[in-house]
Scaffold this motif. Structure first.
Motif, PDB file in Angstrom:
ATOM      1  N   ALA A 138       0.820  -1.191  -0.063  1.00  0.00           N
ATOM      2  CA  ALA A 138       0.040   0.012  -0.304  1.00  0.00           C
ATOM      3  C   ALA A 138       0.679   1.198   0.273  1.00  0.00           C
ATOM      4  O   ALA A 138       0.428   2.112  -0.787  1.00  0.00           O
ATOM      5  CB  ALA A 138      -0.907   0.023   1.202  1.00  0.00           C
ATOM      6  N   MET A 139       1.846   1.391   0.768  1.00  0.00           N
ATOM      7  CA  MET A 139       2.828   2.291   0.901  1.00  0.00           C
ATOM      8  C   MET A 139       3.601   2.726  -0.528  1.00  0.00           C
ATOM      9  O   MET A 139       3.674   3.718  -0.966  1.00  0.00           O
ATOM     10  CB  MET A 139       3.655   2.241   1.917  1.00  0.00           C
ATOM     11  N   MET A 140       3.781   1.570  -1.149  1.00  0.00           N
ATOM     12  CA  MET A 140       4.523   1.619  -2.351  1.00  0.00           C
ATOM     13  C   MET A 140       3.604   2.272  -3.526  1.00  0.00           C
ATOM     14  O   MET A 140       4.081   2.967  -4.092  1.00  0.00           O
ATOM     15  CB  MET A 140       5.004   0.114  -2.757  1.00  0.00           C
TER      16      MET A 140
ATOM     17  N   PHE B 111      -6.018   7.362   0.798  1.00  0.00           N
ATOM     18  CA  PHE B 111      -5.241   6.545   1.460  1.00  0.00           C
ATOM     19  C   PHE B 111      -5.427   6.418   2.908  1.00  0.00           C
ATOM     20  O   PHE B 111      -5.697   5.559   3.725  1.00  0.00           O
ATOM     21  CB  PHE B 111      -3.860   6.696   1.384  1.00  0.00           C
ATOM     22  N   SER B 112      -5.556   7.824   3.369  1.00  0.00           N
ATOM     23  CA  SER B 112      -5.945   7.764   4.842  1.00  0.00           C
ATOM     24  C   SER B 112      -7.092   7.375   5.144  1.00  0.00           C
ATOM     25  O   SER B 112      -7.333   6.710   6.370  1.00  0.00           O
ATOM     26  CB  SER B 112      -6.030   9.508   5.285  1.00  0.00           C
ATOM     27  N   ASP B 113      -8.215   7.320   4.531  1.00  0.00           N
ATOM     28  CA  ASP B 113      -9.501   6.470   4.635  1.00  0.00           C
ATOM     29  C   ASP B 113      -9.418   5.246   4.920  1.00  0.00           C
ATOM     30  O   ASP B 113      -9.941   4.490   5.753  1.00  0.00           O
ATOM     31  CB  ASP B 113     -10.462   6.805   3.558  1.00  0.00           C
TER      32      ASP B 113
ATOM     33  N   ILE C 110      -1.828   1.861   9.449  1.00  0.00           N
ATOM     34  CA  ILE C 110      -0.177   1.809   9.007  1.00  0.00           C
ATOM     35  C   ILE C 110      -0.109   3.227  10.033  1.00  0.00           C
ATOM     36  O   ILE C 110      -0.079   4.384   9.567  1.00  0.00           O
ATOM     37  CB  ILE C 110       0.339   2.050   7.642  1.00  0.00           C
ATOM     38  N   PRO C 111       0.162   2.990  11.198  1.00  0.00           N
ATOM     39  CA  PRO C 111       0.718   4.323  12.038  1.00  0.00           C
ATOM     40  C   PRO C 111       1.740   4.841  11.761  1.00  0.00           C
ATOM     41  O   PRO C 111       2.844   4.340  11.399  1.00  0.00           O
ATOM     42  CB  PRO C 111       0.721   3.613  13.497  1.00  0.00           C
ATOM     43  N   GLY C 112       1.888   6.428  11.422  1.00  0.00           N
ATOM     44  CA  GLY C 112       2.925   7.081  11.028  1.00  0.00           C
ATOM     45  C   GLY C 112       3.126   7.059   9.599  1.00  0.00           C
ATOM     46  O   GLY C 112       4.043   7.634   9.138  1.00  0.00           O
TER      47      GLY C 112
END
Length: 111
Positions: free
Chosen positions: A12-14, A37-39, A45-47
């Motif tokens: 997801a971060m990628m 992404f935040s939703d 994914i804290p941070g």
């Protein structure tokens, strides 16, 4: 192969990093990507925000990304510079995956 939550978070971060890099000419689209992404991943994914902020803050040519990140931080009342929340391992894994997938795509195109 069985995937862990960590594997999904790295993926997801990628994808978020890829969107923020590829669509660097459209601030509204970048802001939309951050909100979406935040939703989905804010609690998983804290941070994440601090990690992305730290990554793009290190590059002078990422002005538009930083504008979108600062606007997002302002809208969500987030203190953007909190290095203790940065997950460097997640960032490095996501960047590694981004490089790996980009290389695979280039190799397939060369065949």
């Amino acid at each position: 192969m069985r995937y862990t939550d960590r594997d999904y978070n790295v993926g997801a971060m990628m994808l978020l990093l890829k969107v923020l890099v590829l669509y660097k000419t459209d601030e509204a689209l970048l802001l939309k990507a951050l909100n979406e992404f935040s939703d989905v991943y804010d609690e998983k994914i804290p941070g994440w925000f601090e990690t992305v902020y730290q990554f793009f803050g290190g590059y002078p040519e990422s002005e538009l990304q930083m504008a979108a990140l600062n606007k997002y931080a302002s809208q969500h009342q987030i203190k953007a510079e909190t290095p203790e929340k940065v997950d460097r391992e997640l960032l490095y894994d996501a960047l590694g995956m981004l490089i790996e997938t980009s290389t695979e795509i280039e190799e397939r195109g060369a065949e």
